[in-house]
Design a protein around this motif. Structure first.
Motif, PDB file in Angstrom:
ATOM      1  N   VAL A  38      32.910  46.599  50.155  1.00 18.01           N
ATOM      2  CA  VAL A  38      33.873  47.138  51.111  1.00 18.01           C
ATOM      3  C   VAL A  38      34.959  47.897  50.347  1.00 18.01           C
ATOM      4  O   VAL A  38      35.274  47.554  49.210  1.00 18.01           O
ATOM      5  CB  VAL A  38      34.492  46.013  51.974  1.00 18.01           C
ATOM      6  CG1 VAL A  38      35.215  44.987  51.130  1.00 18.01           C
ATOM      7  CG2 VAL A  38      35.407  46.564  53.054  1.00 18.01           C
ATOM      8  N   ALA A  39      35.509  48.915  50.972  1.00 20.02           N
ATOM      9  CA  ALA A  39      36.640  49.664  50.400  1.00 20.02           C
ATOM     10  C   ALA A  39      37.878  49.367  51.244  1.00 20.02           C
ATOM     11  O   ALA A  39      37.791  49.290  52.467  1.00 20.02           O
ATOM     12  CB  ALA A  39      36.345  51.160  50.404  1.00 20.02           C
ATOM     13  N   ALA A  72      47.401  63.556  43.158  1.00 18.46           N
ATOM     14  CA  ALA A  72      47.160  64.347  44.374  1.00 18.46           C
ATOM     15  C   ALA A  72      45.731  64.859  44.427  1.00 18.46           C
ATOM     16  O   ALA A  72      45.455  65.888  45.024  1.00 18.46           O
ATOM     17  CB  ALA A  72      48.166  65.496  44.489  1.00 18.46           C
ATOM     18  N   GLY A  73      44.807  64.100  43.811  1.00 16.09           N
ATOM     19  CA  GLY A  73      43.410  64.501  43.829  1.00 16.09           C
ATOM     20  C   GLY A  73      42.592  63.758  44.854  1.00 16.09           C
ATOM     21  O   GLY A  73      41.371  63.851  44.865  1.00 16.09           O
ATOM     22  N   ARG A  74      43.266  63.017  45.702  1.00 13.47           N
ATOM     23  CA  ARG A  74      42.538  62.257  46.710  1.00 13.47           C
ATOM     24  C   ARG A  74      42.134  63.200  47.827  1.00 13.47           C
ATOM     25  O   ARG A  74      42.949  63.598  48.653  1.00 13.47           O
ATOM     26  CB  ARG A  74      43.402  61.117  47.239  1.00 13.47           C
ATOM     27  CG  ARG A  74      42.594  60.159  48.067  1.00 13.47           C
ATOM     28  CD  ARG A  74      43.347  58.960  48.464  1.00 13.47           C
ATOM     29  NE  ARG A  74      44.774  59.203  48.444  1.00 13.47           N
ATOM     30  CZ  ARG A  74      45.673  58.304  48.684  1.00 13.47           C
ATOM     31  NH1 ARG A  74      45.322  57.108  48.958  1.00 13.47           N
ATOM     32  NH2 ARG A  74      46.954  58.594  48.660  1.00 13.47           N
ATOM     33  N   THR A  75      40.882  63.537  47.845  1.00 15.27           N
ATOM     34  CA  THR A  75      40.321  64.430  48.853  1.00 15.27           C
ATOM     35  C   THR A  75      39.144  63.730  49.516  1.00 15.27           C
ATOM     36  O   THR A  75      38.676  62.691  49.039  1.00 15.27           O
ATOM     37  CB  THR A  75      39.807  65.727  48.205  1.00 15.27           C
ATOM     38  OG1 THR A  75      38.737  65.387  47.304  1.00 15.27           O
ATOM     39  CG2 THR A  75      40.914  66.460  47.446  1.00 15.27           C
ATOM     40  N   THR A  80      34.405  60.317  49.112  1.00 18.89           N
ATOM     41  CA  THR A  80      32.963  60.187  49.335  1.00 18.89           C
ATOM     42  C   THR A  80      32.279  59.743  48.052  1.00 18.89           C
ATOM     43  O   THR A  80      31.460  58.816  48.058  1.00 18.89           O
ATOM     44  CB  THR A  80      32.362  61.515  49.838  1.00 18.89           C
ATOM     45  OG1 THR A  80      32.962  61.842  51.096  1.00 18.89           O
ATOM     46  CG2 THR A  80      30.859  61.425  49.999  1.00 18.89           C
ATOM     47  N   GLU A  81      32.625  60.368  46.962  1.00 18.70           N
ATOM     48  CA  GLU A  81      32.027  60.010  45.665  1.00 18.70           C
ATOM     49  C   GLU A  81      32.430  58.602  45.248  1.00 18.70           C
ATOM     50  O   GLU A  81      31.600  57.814  44.773  1.00 18.70           O
ATOM     51  CB  GLU A  81      32.452  61.027  44.596  1.00 18.70           C
ATOM     52  CG  GLU A  81      31.787  60.841  43.260  1.00 18.70           C
ATOM     53  CD  GLU A  81      30.276  60.948  43.303  1.00 18.70           C
ATOM     54  OE1 GLU A  81      29.619  60.199  42.544  1.00 18.70           O
ATOM     55  OE2 GLU A  81      29.723  61.761  44.081  1.00 18.70           O
ATOM     56  N   LEU A  82      33.686  58.273  45.401  1.00 20.53           N
ATOM     57  CA  LEU A  82      34.215  56.970  44.990  1.00 20.53           C
ATOM     58  C   LEU A  82      33.583  55.822  45.775  1.00 20.53           C
ATOM     59  O   LEU A  82      33.394  54.726  45.245  1.00 20.53           O
ATOM     60  CB  LEU A  82      35.733  56.964  45.177  1.00 20.53           C
ATOM     61  CG  LEU A  82      36.526  55.809  44.587  1.00 20.53           C
ATOM     62  CD1 LEU A  82      36.358  55.737  43.075  1.00 20.53           C
ATOM     63  CD2 LEU A  82      38.004  55.978  44.929  1.00 20.53           C
ATOM     64  N   THR A  83      33.242  56.055  47.037  1.00 16.46           N
ATOM     65  CA  THR A  83      32.738  54.980  47.895  1.00 16.46           C
ATOM     66  C   THR A  83      31.216  54.905  47.955  1.00 16.46           C
ATOM     67  O   THR A  83      30.676  54.180  48.802  1.00 16.46           O
ATOM     68  CB  THR A  83      33.309  55.103  49.320  1.00 16.46           C
ATOM     69  OG1 THR A  83      32.993  56.394  49.856  1.00 16.46           O
ATOM     70  CG2 THR A  83      34.808  54.897  49.330  1.00 16.46           C
ATOM     71  N   ARG A  84      30.534  55.587  47.076  1.00 14.56           N
ATOM     72  CA  ARG A  84      29.065  55.455  47.046  1.00 14.56           C
ATOM     73  C   ARG A  84      28.718  53.993  46.797  1.00 14.56           C
ATOM     74  O   ARG A  84      29.274  53.359  45.921  1.00 14.56           O
ATOM     75  CB  ARG A  84      28.462  56.325  45.958  1.00 14.56           C
ATOM     76  CG  ARG A  84      28.555  57.789  46.271  1.00 14.56           C
ATOM     77  CD  ARG A  84      27.498  58.613  45.549  1.00 14.56           C
ATOM     78  NE  ARG A  84      27.782  60.029  45.677  1.00 14.56           N
ATOM     79  CZ  ARG A  84      27.605  60.745  46.778  1.00 14.56           C
ATOM     80  NH1 ARG A  84      27.144  60.173  47.852  1.00 14.56           N
ATOM     81  NH2 ARG A  84      27.891  62.032  46.804  1.00 14.56           N
ATOM     82  N   GLY A  85      27.826  53.450  47.611  1.00  9.76           N
ATOM     83  CA  GLY A  85      27.433  52.056  47.478  1.00  9.76           C
ATOM     84  C   GLY A  85      28.275  51.087  48.293  1.00  9.76           C
ATOM     85  O   GLY A  85      28.017  49.892  48.302  1.00  9.76           O
ATOM     86  N   VAL A  86      29.279  51.607  48.989  1.00  8.83           N
ATOM     87  CA  VAL A  86      30.140  50.777  49.838  1.00  8.83           C
ATOM     88  C   VAL A  86      29.653  50.912  51.274  1.00  8.83           C
ATOM     89  O   VAL A  86      29.337  52.011  51.726  1.00  8.83           O
ATOM     90  CB  VAL A  86      31.614  51.235  49.713  1.00  8.83           C
ATOM     91  CG1 VAL A  86      32.478  50.600  50.779  1.00  8.83           C
ATOM     92  CG2 VAL A  86      32.149  50.918  48.327  1.00  8.83           C
ATOM     93  N   PRO A 101      36.755  61.150  54.580  1.00  6.40           N
ATOM     94  CA  PRO A 101      35.521  61.942  54.605  1.00  6.40           C
ATOM     95  C   PRO A 101      34.980  62.144  56.019  1.00  6.40           C
ATOM     96  O   PRO A 101      34.995  61.208  56.830  1.00  6.40           O
ATOM     97  CB  PRO A 101      34.549  61.099  53.763  1.00  6.40           C
ATOM     98  CG  PRO A 101      35.431  60.318  52.845  1.00  6.40           C
ATOM     99  CD  PRO A 101      36.646  59.996  53.679  1.00  6.40           C
ATOM    100  N   PRO A 102      34.507  63.331  56.324  1.00  4.09           N
ATOM    101  CA  PRO A 102      34.000  63.609  57.666  1.00  4.09           C
ATOM    102  C   PRO A 102      32.752  62.793  58.001  1.00  4.09           C
ATOM    103  O   PRO A 102      32.448  62.593  59.172  1.00  4.09           O
ATOM    104  CB  PRO A 102      33.691  65.107  57.647  1.00  4.09           C
ATOM    105  CG  PRO A 102      33.620  65.476  56.210  1.00  4.09           C
ATOM    106  CD  PRO A 102      34.461  64.510  55.454  1.00  4.09           C
ATOM    107  N   GLY A 103      32.051  62.289  57.001  1.00  6.30           N
ATOM    108  CA  GLY A 103      30.859  61.480  57.245  1.00  6.30           C
ATOM    109  C   GLY A 103      31.159  60.038  57.612  1.00  6.30           C
ATOM    110  O   GLY A 103      30.266  59.296  58.020  1.00  6.30           O
ATOM    111  N   TRP A 104      32.413  59.618  57.472  1.00  2.00           N
ATOM    112  CA  TRP A 104      32.780  58.261  57.844  1.00  2.00           C
ATOM    113  C   TRP A 104      32.898  58.164  59.363  1.00  2.00           C
ATOM    114  O   TRP A 104      33.413  59.064  60.020  1.00  2.00           O
ATOM    115  CB  TRP A 104      34.103  57.857  57.224  1.00  2.00           C
ATOM    116  CG  TRP A 104      34.083  57.616  55.754  1.00  2.00           C
ATOM    117  CD1 TRP A 104      33.083  57.932  54.867  1.00  2.00           C
ATOM    118  CD2 TRP A 104      35.117  57.021  54.983  1.00  2.00           C
ATOM    119  NE1 TRP A 104      33.447  57.570  53.601  1.00  2.00           N
ATOM    120  CE2 TRP A 104      34.694  57.002  53.640  1.00  2.00           C
ATOM    121  CE3 TRP A 104      36.369  56.509  55.296  1.00  2.00           C
ATOM    122  CZ2 TRP A 104      35.469  56.485  52.620  1.00  2.00           C
ATOM    123  CZ3 TRP A 104      37.155  55.991  54.283  1.00  2.00           C
ATOM    124  CH2 TRP A 104      36.699  55.976  52.958  1.00  2.00           C
ATOM    125  N   CYS A 105      32.458  57.060  59.916  1.00  2.00           N
ATOM    126  CA  CYS A 105      32.486  56.833  61.355  1.00  2.00           C
ATOM    127  C   CYS A 105      33.543  55.776  61.663  1.00  2.00           C
ATOM    128  O   CYS A 105      33.448  54.642  61.206  1.00  2.00           O
ATOM    129  CB  CYS A 105      31.101  56.361  61.795  1.00  2.00           C
ATOM    130  SG  CYS A 105      31.027  55.707  63.445  1.00  2.00           S
TER     131      CYS A 105
END
Length: 160
Positions: A38-39, A72-75, A80-86, A101-105
């Motif tokens: 979980v994140a 200020a690099g949180r985009t 999306t990259e950071l949460t791979r596997g979460v 991320p737009p892919g998050w629901c």
């Protein structure tokens, strides 16, 4: 001499209730209802005695997240990259405005009082779309167990 401490003393029960309503309930969800990676943006109680990976998106427990937050690099792409596997994330939306991320629901909100917490609303995002049925079932089991002053509101998948 004790006058400055009177307000803190008076607020302590409400502050403890707030931690119980929010952080402890997030811990229960992450360990009992939908255990797995979980994140979060509030690392503390969710990670306590949790055998699964808890990714800290704010930076207290992740050097990569800390650098993103400070620089200020949180985009959306970086998250999306950071949460791979979460499987899912429990966050304060306003801390990540413009970077979710737009892919998050966005499946649910945990609504609580706000005394010590940074927000009275924690958004539950599905990061792994394959877990949607399992997460919805977990939220349905979790909702009736919440204490007074806390509630789950679910919704159709909403883009951030």
């Amino acid at each position: 001499i004790a006058t400055p401490y009177a307000e803190t003393t008076a607020r302590t029960p409400a502050a403890a209730r707030n931690i119980y309503q929010q952080q402890y309930q997030m811990h229960r969800f992450a360990t009992l209802y939908l255990p797995g990676p979980v994140a979060v943006n509030d690392l503390g109680y969710v990670a306590y005695r949790n055998p699964h990976h808890v990714l800290d998106l704010w930076g207290l427990g992740s050097e990569t997240a800390r650098r993103l937050t400070r620089g200020a690099g949180r985009t959306a792409e970086a998250l999306t990259e950071l949460t791979r596997g979460v499987g899912y994330a429990m966050i304060y939306d306003h801390w990540f405005a413009g970077a979710i991320p737009p892919g998050w629901c966005r499946l649910a909100e945990l609504r609580t009082s706000r005394v010590t917490a940074a927000s009275g609303v924690v958004a539950f995002y599905l990061v792994d779309p394959g877990l949607e049925a399992e997460m919805r079932a977990a939220l349905a089991r979790f909702a009736p167990t919440l204490p007074a002053g806390a509630r789950i509101e679910t919704a159709d998948c909403a883009a951030p």
